[in-house]
Design a protein around this motif. Structure first.
Motif, PDB file in Angstrom:
ATOM      1  N   THR A   1       0.778  -1.197  -0.030  1.00  0.00           N
ATOM      2  CA  THR A   1       0.122   0.059   0.128  1.00  0.00           C
ATOM      3  C   THR A   1       0.778   1.172  -0.050  1.00  0.00           C
ATOM      4  O   THR A   1       1.934   1.074   0.256  1.00  0.00           O
ATOM      5  N   PHE A   2       0.253   2.384  -0.371  1.00  0.00           N
ATOM      6  CA  PHE A   2       0.854   3.863  -0.118  1.00  0.00           C
ATOM      7  C   PHE A   2       0.574   4.473   1.153  1.00  0.00           C
ATOM      8  O   PHE A   2      -0.423   4.877   1.139  1.00  0.00           O
ATOM      9  N   TYR A   3       1.359   4.561   1.967  1.00  0.00           N
ATOM     10  CA  TYR A   3       1.195   4.919   3.291  1.00  0.00           C
ATOM     11  C   TYR A   3       1.340   6.669   3.406  1.00  0.00           C
ATOM     12  O   TYR A   3       1.834   7.220   2.541  1.00  0.00           O
ATOM     13  N   ALA A   4       0.704   7.149   4.378  1.00  0.00           N
ATOM     14  CA  ALA A   4       0.760   8.568   4.547  1.00  0.00           C
ATOM     15  C   ALA A   4       1.498   9.072   5.671  1.00  0.00           C
ATOM     16  O   ALA A   4       1.934  10.008   5.623  1.00  0.00           O
ATOM     17  N   THR A   5       1.368   8.614   6.878  1.00  0.00           N
ATOM     18  CA  THR A   5       1.776   9.047   7.969  1.00  0.00           C
ATOM     19  C   THR A   5       3.035   7.686   8.659  1.00  0.00           C
ATOM     20  O   THR A   5       3.063   6.725   8.254  1.00  0.00           O
ATOM     21  N   ALA A   6       3.996   8.439   9.231  1.00  0.00           N
ATOM     22  CA  ALA A   6       4.984   7.638   9.921  1.00  0.00           C
ATOM     23  C   ALA A   6       4.246   6.443  10.721  1.00  0.00           C
ATOM     24  O   ALA A   6       4.714   5.409  10.976  1.00  0.00           O
ATOM     25  N   GLU A   7       3.133   6.892  11.535  1.00  0.00           N
ATOM     26  CA  GLU A   7       2.695   5.994  12.280  1.00  0.00           C
ATOM     27  C   GLU A   7       1.840   4.826  11.608  1.00  0.00           C
ATOM     28  O   GLU A   7       1.891   3.665  11.859  1.00  0.00           O
ATOM     29  N   GLU A   8       1.253   5.325  10.530  1.00  0.00           N
ATOM     30  CA  GLU A   8       0.485   4.289   9.767  1.00  0.00           C
ATOM     31  C   GLU A   8       1.724   3.151   9.200  1.00  0.00           C
ATOM     32  O   GLU A   8       1.320   2.051   8.963  1.00  0.00           O
ATOM     33  N   ALA A   9       2.685   3.798   8.546  1.00  0.00           N
ATOM     34  CA  ALA A   9       3.900   2.649   8.216  1.00  0.00           C
ATOM     35  C   ALA A   9       4.078   1.826   9.408  1.00  0.00           C
ATOM     36  O   ALA A   9       4.477   0.627   9.192  1.00  0.00           O
ATOM     37  N   THR A  10       4.252   2.376  10.390  1.00  0.00           N
ATOM     38  CA  THR A  10       4.666   1.347  11.698  1.00  0.00           C
ATOM     39  C   THR A  10       3.679   0.397  12.125  1.00  0.00           C
ATOM     40  O   THR A  10       4.075  -0.740  12.217  1.00  0.00           O
ATOM     41  N   ARG A  11       2.390   0.879  11.929  1.00  0.00           N
ATOM     42  CA  ARG A  11       1.430  -0.130  12.024  1.00  0.00           C
ATOM     43  C   ARG A  11       1.225  -1.250  10.888  1.00  0.00           C
ATOM     44  O   ARG A  11       1.261  -2.512  11.418  1.00  0.00           O
ATOM     45  N   LEU A  12       1.396  -0.748   9.747  1.00  0.00           N
ATOM     46  CA  LEU A  12       1.765  -1.846   8.768  1.00  0.00           C
ATOM     47  C   LEU A  12       2.788  -2.747   8.948  1.00  0.00           C
ATOM     48  O   LEU A  12       2.628  -4.058   8.742  1.00  0.00           O
ATOM     49  N   PHE A  13       3.851  -2.182   9.220  1.00  0.00           N
ATOM     50  CA  PHE A  13       5.017  -2.884   9.331  1.00  0.00           C
ATOM     51  C   PHE A  13       4.872  -4.004  10.576  1.00  0.00           C
ATOM     52  O   PHE A  13       5.373  -5.282  10.345  1.00  0.00           O
ATOM     53  N   ALA A  14       4.319  -3.726  11.656  1.00  0.00           N
ATOM     54  CA  ALA A  14       3.881  -4.666  12.607  1.00  0.00           C
ATOM     55  C   ALA A  14       2.870  -5.705  12.269  1.00  0.00           C
ATOM     56  O   ALA A  14       3.102  -6.998  12.781  1.00  0.00           O
TER      57      ALA A  14
END
Length: 348
Positions: A214-227
């Motif tokens: 996916t194309f993420y928008a925020t650093a927090e979103e990327a962290t959640r997706l990584f987890a």
């Protein structure tokens, strides 16, 4: 007193009470500063301290991309906003920002030497007027999952590797995405690509879509997706801020500046042309340059600040490409919207 007289007195008392209440509310109404910025630049503690010191209210709005910032500035009213030096140019061109009175920013004198001469930083000054004051900066490197990527990648081209299909996080923005591909293509200027170069870059971004979860928008979103998912690679749009968030979440990650170089941004505070209180906006800018406030960027959010030199500056001796104004941003945005909407490759 007659019934009519009593009723008249009661009505009069009622309206006088309403008027007094309204007047009291008006007299004690606090000024409001409308701040448009990125996550981490103005957290709750920073906002609350400013509100208390100056007895004002802050209306805080966060943005998730340069495209989002542009849309918000053009659709609503704000007083002060955070923008990188390259994007700032179109706000000046369109008359959406106003000069800053540096006499009202005495904390500028505390900034690191590299930020002292504003004339020497491309994009901040136009016809001797200063339109922005530096606040934070970072390169946009490549983050990799050590559990899935055993050897540190040397190029951003790793994001296109078929081995990572469905395991890549890319950033949802039109400008950086095309400039990144321009770097990989080796074009003369990735910020001012010709039409044929833009067409080729578009096809490359459509190819990348196969690998992107996916194309993420925020650093927090990327962290959640990584987890949640088996992510192998992340285009680190937020740089060191993103690294801090991921590592605090327990991610085993590495970070590289690719051989072709990393795009890098310098974010600044600017004031809108239609600001209702530019003097209060200047107080906000000056306040954020206080040592404790600026250092909070680094301590709490992993962002470089312009007051304290970083002992671990990842840009040292690395190929860094500072963002520049892009040619025809609307064309890039139009193509980008088509790319992420899932249009078939043949359409390009």
């Amino acid at each position: 007193m007659s019934i009519i007289a009593k009723r008249s007195a009661t009505v009069l008392t009622y309206f006088l009470t309403i008027i007094c209440l309204a007047t009291s509310s008006w007299v004690y109404a606090r000024e409001t500063l409308r701040v448009l910025t990125w996550d981490g630049y103005a957290d709750n503690e920073v906002v609350s301290a400013f509100e208390q010191r100056f007895d004002v209210a802050i209306e805080l709005t966060l943005v998730t991309s340069d495209d989002d910032l542009w849309q918000k500035i053009n659709s609503r009213s704000y007083d002060v906003f955070a923008v990188n030096t390259a994007e700032l140019q179109r706000y000046i061109d369109q008359g959406l920002s106003r000069p800053i009175r540096m006499a009202n920013i005495p904390n500028h004198a505390q900034q690191l030497q590299r930020f002292q001469d504003l004339q020497a930083i491309p994009g901040l000054v136009r016809q001797n007027d200063i339109y922005a004051v530096p606040y934070t900066y970072s390169e946009m490197g490549l983050i990799y999952n050590r559990k899935l990527v055993k050897t540190a990648p040397q190029s951003m081209s790793a994001m296109w590797d078929a081995a990572y299909r469905g395991r890549v996080l890319a950033f949802n923005t039109s400008n950086h995405s095309f400039s990144l591909v321009g770097l990989l293509m080796g074009v003369a200027n990735p910020f001012r690509m010709t039409d044929p170069e833009l067409e080729q870059a578009t096809r490359e971004l459509v190819r990348l879509r196969r690998n992107v979860l996916t194309f993420y928008a925020t650093a927090e979103e990327a962290t959640r997706l990584f987890a949640k998912y088996d992510i192998a690679l992340i285009f680190g749009n937020y740089g060191t801020q993103q690294l801090k968030a991921l590592r605090e979440a327990g991610a085993d990650i590495g970070y590289v500046i690719p051989r072709e170089g990393a795009l890098a941004w310098l974010d600044c505070w600017a004031i809108t042309r239609n600001s209702q209180n530019p003097e209060l906006a200047e107080k906000w800018i000056n306040y954020t340059l206080e040592k404790a406030v600026s250092e909070r960027l680094t301590q709490q959010h992993g962002l470089a600040n312009t007051i304290t030199a970083s002992l671990n500056d990842s840009t040292q001796n690395k190929p860094i490409i500072w963002l520049e104004p892009i040619l025809n941003p609307l064309a890039r945005k139009t193509l980008w919207d088509r790319i992420i909407s899932g249009e078939a490759p043949e359409a390009f």
